[in-house]
Write a protein that holds these residues in place. Structure first.
Motif, mmCIF file in Angstrom:
data_model
loop_
_atom_site.group_PDB
_atom_site.id
_atom_site.type_symbol
_atom_site.label_atom_id
_atom_site.label_comp_id
_atom_site.label_asym_id
_atom_site.label_seq_id
_atom_site.Cartn_x
_atom_site.Cartn_y
_atom_site.Cartn_z
ATOM 1 N N PHE A 40 -1.754 -4.957 -5.655
ATOM 2 C CA PHE A 40 -1.426 -6.342 -6.005
ATOM 3 C C PHE A 40 -2.371 -6.948 -7.034
ATOM 4 C CE2 PHE A 40 0.669 -5.683 -1.929
ATOM 5 C CZ PHE A 40 1.942 -6.136 -2.237
ATOM 6 N N GLU A 41 -3.208 -6.099 -7.663
ATOM 7 C CA GLU A 41 -4.059 -6.626 -8.726
ATOM 8 C C GLU A 41 -3.147 -7.090 -9.842
ATOM 9 O OE1 GLU A 41 -7.093 -3.811 -9.927
ATOM 10 O OE2 GLU A 41 -8.038 -4.295 -7.987
ATOM 11 N N GLN A 67 -1.877 -13.002 -4.146
ATOM 12 C CA GLN A 67 -3.048 -13.179 -5.011
ATOM 13 C C GLN A 67 -4.221 -13.582 -4.110
ATOM 14 O OE1 GLN A 67 -1.634 -16.130 -7.783
ATOM 15 N NE2 GLN A 67 -0.361 -14.666 -8.882
ATOM 16 N N ALA A 68 -4.963 -12.583 -3.681
ATOM 17 C CA ALA A 68 -6.040 -12.866 -2.719
ATOM 18 C C ALA A 68 -7.127 -11.816 -2.875
ATOM 19 C CB ALA A 68 -5.490 -12.834 -1.300
ATOM 20 N N GLU A 69 -8.267 -12.079 -2.235
ATOM 21 C CA GLU A 69 -9.393 -11.133 -2.314
ATOM 22 C C GLU A 69 -8.980 -9.768 -1.752
ATOM 23 O OE1 GLU A 69 -13.633 -10.164 -0.140
ATOM 24 O OE2 GLU A 69 -12.636 -12.047 0.366
ATOM 25 N N CYS A 70 -8.154 -9.807 -0.724
ATOM 26 C CA CYS A 70 -7.814 -8.559 -0.033
ATOM 27 C C CYS A 70 -6.375 -8.600 0.472
ATOM 28 C CB CYS A 70 -8.786 -8.393 1.135
ATOM 29 S SG CYS A 70 -8.389 -7.052 2.248
ATOM 30 N N VAL A 71 -5.668 -7.484 0.320
ATOM 31 C CA VAL A 71 -4.342 -7.359 0.920
ATOM 32 C C VAL A 71 -4.329 -6.041 1.706
ATOM 33 C CG1 VAL A 71 -1.840 -7.305 0.537
ATOM 34 C CG2 VAL A 71 -3.338 -8.433 -1.144
ATOM 35 N N LYS A 72 -3.933 -6.141 2.952
ATOM 36 C CA LYS A 72 -3.804 -4.928 3.776
ATOM 37 C C LYS A 72 -2.497 -5.003 4.532
ATOM 38 C CE LYS A 72 -8.611 -3.749 4.934
ATOM 39 N NZ LYS A 72 -8.653 -2.283 4.944
ATOM 40 N N LEU A 101 8.286 -9.280 -4.391
ATOM 41 C CA LEU A 101 7.584 -8.083 -4.869
ATOM 42 C C LEU A 101 8.335 -7.446 -6.031
ATOM 43 C CD1 LEU A 101 6.298 -8.360 -2.001
ATOM 44 C CD2 LEU A 101 6.202 -5.862 -1.949
ATOM 45 N N SER A 102 7.595 -6.932 -7.017
ATOM 46 C CA SER A 102 8.252 -6.163 -8.065
ATOM 47 C C SER A 102 8.661 -4.814 -7.462
ATOM 48 C CB SER A 102 7.276 -5.925 -9.229
ATOM 49 O OG SER A 102 6.271 -5.021 -8.813
ATOM 50 N N ALA A 103 9.569 -4.115 -8.169
ATOM 51 C CA ALA A 103 10.039 -2.823 -7.650
ATOM 52 C C ALA A 103 8.858 -1.864 -7.486
ATOM 53 C CB ALA A 103 11.069 -2.236 -8.606
ATOM 54 N N ASP A 104 7.920 -1.890 -8.466
ATOM 55 C CA ASP A 104 6.776 -0.978 -8.381
ATOM 56 C C ASP A 104 5.891 -1.309 -7.185
ATOM 57 O OD1 ASP A 104 7.589 0.378 -10.506
ATOM 58 O OD2 ASP A 104 6.081 -0.425 -11.931
ATOM 59 N N GLY A 153 6.800 -2.792 -4.464
ATOM 60 C CA GLY A 153 7.529 -2.405 -3.247
ATOM 61 C C GLY A 153 7.374 -0.922 -2.952
ATOM 62 N N SER A 154 7.606 -0.087 -3.992
ATOM 63 C CA SER A 154 7.529 1.348 -3.673
ATOM 64 C C SER A 154 6.084 1.780 -3.432
ATOM 65 C CB SER A 154 8.220 2.219 -4.722
ATOM 66 O OG SER A 154 7.939 1.739 -5.992
ATOM 67 N N ALA A 155 5.129 1.114 -4.066
ATOM 68 C CA ALA A 155 3.722 1.474 -3.799
ATOM 69 C C ALA A 155 3.336 1.102 -2.359
ATOM 70 C CB ALA A 155 2.796 0.760 -4.800
ATOM 71 N N VAL A 156 3.852 -0.025 -1.879
ATOM 72 C CA VAL A 156 3.555 -0.435 -0.495
ATOM 73 C C VAL A 156 4.160 0.587 0.480
ATOM 74 C CG1 VAL A 156 4.123 -2.152 1.290
ATOM 75 C CG2 VAL A 156 3.280 -2.901 -0.951
ATOM 76 N N ILE A 157 5.402 0.966 0.205
ATOM 77 C CA ILE A 157 6.067 1.948 1.076
ATOM 78 C C ILE A 157 5.280 3.256 1.116
ATOM 79 C CG2 ILE A 157 8.121 3.435 1.257
ATOM 80 C CD1 ILE A 157 9.750 1.002 0.305
#
Ligand code: ASP
Length: 586
Positions: free
Chosen positions: A300-301, A309-314, A368-371, A373-377
């Motif tokens: 999410f950078e 948009q945050a310091e950390c996403v998990k 979420l953008s498509a990229d 989304g698939s990166a999260v998956i």
């Protein structure tokens, strides 16, 4: 074991078909009575080994919980009355003499194990409650835990030293219980929060390896895993590193698990505090299940999606969650996350897209953008049918909230999933900075900083928050069993810690002067540990609440319904102690 005495030949729970034809005398409590025809009654007689069916003259007045002694011949039960659920279910005693040793009022609650009873009533009549097989099992297992610990520690050269109960305050971070002095009105003893300072003095005294099954008293809010007074295996050793301590304690704990369950745990892995926070969101990781917190920050950078948009996403992934969780359940998880401090909880279902590949839908998926989304998956290894949860916030908050969510969604029940031990190491020396800018110690103030972090320690200020300590915890199935540390044995480092904590030289001298004095007379490097025996026993027998493994516990509010403690003192006693009680503000 042969438990016969001058009053009995056998125990109720131990007679089997091998005893048929013997004349036996048994003693116990009347568990149940059933009429059998016009002239006979069945009495189930109970002692701590079990129950036994006894056939008696129906005219005898034998009621529930009467204490009786019976003599008769063991015979096989008539066909059709054999009870395969009972150890003694093949036999009964044809009683020819009954002696009532004590009559009993009707029990204050049903003695049937399956009937739920209000805890206050159980505790008020704990002596009756203790007769139940669950409490018998728990207390007897606890005794095995204690004797196994003693044997393990002694085998490793530890010496049991008893330390006093009436002492000056110990700094374990809770409130002290205090005892007024009669000889010196206006002065008070504190009851030990732990034997911490005394065990360190034992090291200066050359004991080399000390242990004690010690009673500790802390005035803090009670919970399912906390009582005002609790028992610890307390240990300390000289000329050791933390690795040595891990070995001593792991050995004792493995012995306990083996003695209770028959299986010896062999794995005592280590994880650093920092890694535990990142992967499990807390410092007591429950390793019985996966669902680890996965780092998504790099995905999410530069994201367009404001929520990320945050310091950390998990994120975490709940297998099958898209199907198993209803919309209402998801909404209530979002509410929970907010209660735990998060700004929100992002959730998405994993579905199969038109191209046959997994894709995110519902919830926040549209942001979420498509990229992305698939990166999260890919990062969460999510499959169609799963549900993913994401938190974006300050790193500590993300860890905290997802750590709690992971437990809420995946934690096995207390008796399930086997025993997973883990040593958590390299705790920070300080928990944070207080409002006054002073650091707050994470363990007690006698904990040695990590040798590799001395530069930050000397730099002070914010750099202190990066200083690790040589403190460690032992965790079992997500419960903190206990803590320990390598101690400071040098007065210069100890004085610096006191200074950082804002404890003046005079105050340090007044509170811990005896320890500092001792260190001036030749202190060996030393380290130690203590773990809670109540918690360990509860986990071993699969109880959620430590009160179930304590013979006479206090209720959640700290009262003892059995003895009515705490209670007022009479005026003569107050006078003698030089105390006056102020009227309660209402
Ligand atoms: N005294 C500590 C406690 O009770 C344990 C230790 O550091 O040995 O938590």
């Amino acid at each position: 074991m042969d438990l016969s005495t001058s009053m009995r030949t056998d125990m109720c729970g131990q007679l089997t078909s091998a005893d048929i034809g013997r004349t036996v005398t048994i003693c116990g409590w009347v568990d149940r009575r059933r009429e059998h025809g016009e002239h006979l009654a069945f009495i189930d007689l109970r002692d701590h080994t079990g129950v036994l069916q006894c056939v008696v003259d129906g005219s005898r007045d034998l009621r529930s919980e009467y204490v009786v002694r019976m003599t008769g011949e063991v015979r096989s039960r008539p066909e059709g009355t054999v009870n395969p659920d009972l150890a003694t279910g093949d036999v009964e005693v044809d009683v020819n003499s009954v002696e009532i040793l004590s009559q009993a009022e009707p029990p204050p609650f049903p003695m049937d194990e399956r009937t739920g009873v209000d805890e206050t009533i159980r505790l008020r009549h704990r002596y009756v409650d203790l007769r139940k097989s669950r409490m018998q099992r728990n207390l007897r297992t606890r005794a095995v835990v204690n004797s196994t610990i003693r044997a393990a520690m002694e085998r490793q050269g530890f010496v049991e030293v008893e330390t006093p109960m009436l002492i000056a305050s110990t700094p374990e971070g809770a409130r002290d219980f205090v005892v007024p002095s009669r000889k010196e009105p206006g002065s008070f003893y504190a009851l030990p929060q732990s034997p911490q300072l005394f065990k360190q003095l034992c090291m200066v005294g050359g004991i080399d390896r000390y242990y004690q099954i010690a009673r500790c008293l802390r005035d803090e809010d009670l919970r399912a895993d906390r009582q005002f007074e609790f028992m610890q295996l307390d240990a300390e050793a000289s000329f050791v590193s933390q690795e040595d301590v891990f070995e001593f304690i792991s050995e004792a704990v493995a012995d306990v698990a083996e003695a209770v369950t028959g299986d010896r745990p062999t794995e005592f892995p280590h994880i650093t505090w920092a890694e535990s926070m990142e992967r499990f969101g807390n410092d007591k990781p429950d390793m019985r299940f996966g669902m680890e917190l996965t780092e998504l920050t790099p995905i999410f950078e530069g994201t367009e999606a404001r929520v990320f948009q945050a310091e950390c996403v998990k994120g975490i992934c709940l297998e099958g969650g898209a199907e198993s969780l209803s919309r209402n359940q998801v909404d209530s998880l979002v509410d929970d996350a907010k209660r735990w401090g998060a700004k929100g909880l992002a959730w998405m279902r994993v579905a199969t897209g038109d191209d046959g590949r997994a894709r995110l839908e519902a919830g926040v998926a549209k942001f979420l953008s498509a990229d992305e989304g698939s990166a999260v998956i890919a990062a969460l290894d999510a499959r169609p049918g799963d549900m993913v949860f994401l938190v974006a916030d300050a790193r500590r908050m993300v860890q905290r909230v997802l750590g709690m969510l992971r437990l809420a969604l995946g934690r096995p029940a207390v008796g399930e999933g086997g025993f997973k031990f883990v040593w958590v190491v390299d705790f920070p020396l300080f928990e944070g900075l207080g409002d006054d800018g002073k650091p707050i110690p994470a363990h007690h103030p006698f904990t040695m900083p990590h040798p590799d972090d001395m530069a930050n320690f000397d730099a002070g200020g914010e750099a202190l928050l990066d200083v690790r300590s040589q403190a460690y915890d032992l965790v079992l199935n997500g419960w903190e069993l206990g803590s320990g540390s390598v101690r400071i044995h040098r007065n210069d480092i100890q004085s610096r810690i006191f200074d950082l904590l804002g404890i003046s030289e005079e105050e340090a001298q007044a509170k811990f002067g005896f320890l500092l004095d001792a260190f001036r007379f030749g202190a060996p490097p030393h380290a130690g540990f203590a773990f809670g025996i109540d918690r360990l026993t509860a986990l071993m027998v699969g109880e959620e609440n430590i009160r179930e493994v304590i013979a006479f516990p206090k209720t959640q509010s700290g009262a003892d319904p059995l003895t009515n403690a705490p209670g007022p003192l009479d005026s003569a006693q107050l006078e003698e102690l030089g105390l006056r009680v102020l009227p309660q503000a209402t």
